[in-house]
Design an enzyme around this catalytic site. Structure first.
Site, short mmCIF file in Angstrom:
data_model
loop_
_atom_site.label_atom_id
_atom_site.label_comp_id
_atom_site.label_asym_id
_atom_site.label_seq_id
_atom_site.Cartn_x
_atom_site.Cartn_y
_atom_site.Cartn_z
N ASP A 110 0.80 -1.22 0.00
CA ASP A 110 0.00 0.00 0.00
C ASP A 110 0.83 1.28 0.00
OD1 ASP A 110 -2.05 -1.82 0.30
OD2 ASP A 110 -3.05 -0.69 1.89
N HIS A 257 3.36 -2.32 3.37
CA HIS A 257 3.47 -0.96 2.83
C HIS A 257 4.81 -0.76 2.14
CE1 HIS A 257 0.28 -0.54 5.87
NE2 HIS A 257 -0.15 0.48 5.18
#
Ligand SMILES: [Zn+2]
Length: 291
Positions: A110, A257
């Site tokens: 992400d 992430h």
């Protein structure tokens, strides 16, 4: 670093601070920002350090301020973060997918793309011949179209993660949500005109009925996760990898992430995770034809 009117910015900062004290930073902060913020209005994405979304509804988020102490500015972060305790099984997913629906496991990355970490992630995935899914932020796609192309050319799939990582997007009007998601898709398509964008992940996992509805209207399936090592809290590669390896099971959607802060720990964890996961599971990029 700042742009635009210093007076307006100062007023915004004051308002945001007050809002934070009132415990309603998010709502008030959003009211300062028009639905259609012009490109680069935040001044964040072009800074040397790149964006720090911090994945939390702190005072830094709504105003686009390069959050100074992203992980601490709002005290203990229990909600609103991509990896908040809103894991699968809660009542607040509004039907968002939290698993792959098959025995295969999916890694998701992400907040990028980010020129510091995304290439490292891509290199590791390539080394292990693994395809994954990248939930990209619109302004980052706009700023790094080359990285978006690299992601797609390597066989990975895409997921819309809003224009500016707006954790509170779901509380806005359907029109505001729609324009945010469309703007993000347009930035992605500017880089990869033909790449399907069939997944949407709400920042912070802060799903609402309107955001799920709009995403579906735009042809995107809401995507949550089932394994969350909270790598955004920078627990270190050991803890990130231990959490993923202990919680991974068939069908898992793993939240990681590749942007939004210092992600070197995530990269190092990935280096340890991939040999184990690829031995135990079949890994997949989330399909572009979800049913
Ligand atoms: Zn995020």
């Amino acid at each position: 670093m700042t742009r635009g009117s210093s007076t307006a910015r100062a007023a915004g900062i004051v308002t945001l601070v007050v809002a934070g004290l009132l415990g309603s930073a998010y709502v008030l902060g959003r009211s300062l920002v028009p639905d259609q913020t012009p490109p680069h209005s935040t001044g964040v994405t072009t800074s040397a350090d790149g964006p720090h979304y911090a994945d939390q509804p702190s005072v830094g988020e709504p105003g686009g301020t390069p959050s100074v102490s992203a992980s601490n500015s709002a005290g203990p972060v229990e909600t609103g973060q991509d990896g908040s305790g809103r894991d699968a099984g809660g009542d607040n997913l509004f039907g968002a997918h939290a698993t792959t629906g098959s025995p295969r496991l999916a890694l998701t990355f992400d907040d990028g793309p980010d020129p510091r970490y995304t290439p490292q992630v891509l290199a590791l995935l390539s080394e292990y011949d693994v395809q994954a899914t990248f939930c990209v932020v619109g302004e980052n796609a706009q700023n790094h179209p080359d990285l978006v192309r690299s992601i797609v050319e390597a066989g990975h799939t895409l997921c819309n993660h809003s224009w500016h990582h707006d954790v509170g997007l779901g509380a806005r009007s359907a029109d505001a949500i729609r324009s945010d998601l469309l703007r993000t898709n347009a930035a992605i398509r500017a880089a990869v005109p033909n790449a399907p964008i069939v997944w949407y992940r709400q920042p912070g996992g802060a799903w609402t009925y309107p955001v799920v509805s709009v995403a579906r209207q735009l042809g995107m399936t809401p995507l949550h996760w089932s394994v969350d090592p909270s790598d955004w809290e920078l627990p270190g590669a050991n803890k990130i990898s231990a959490t993923v390896l202990s919680q991974a099971e068939p069908g898992s959607v793993v939240l990681l992430h590749d942007a939004g802060g210092d992600r070197q720990g995530t990269v190092e964890a990935l280096r340890r995770i991939l040999p184990d996961l690829t031995a135990r599971f079949e890994l997949e990029a989330l399909p572009t034809d979800p049913t």
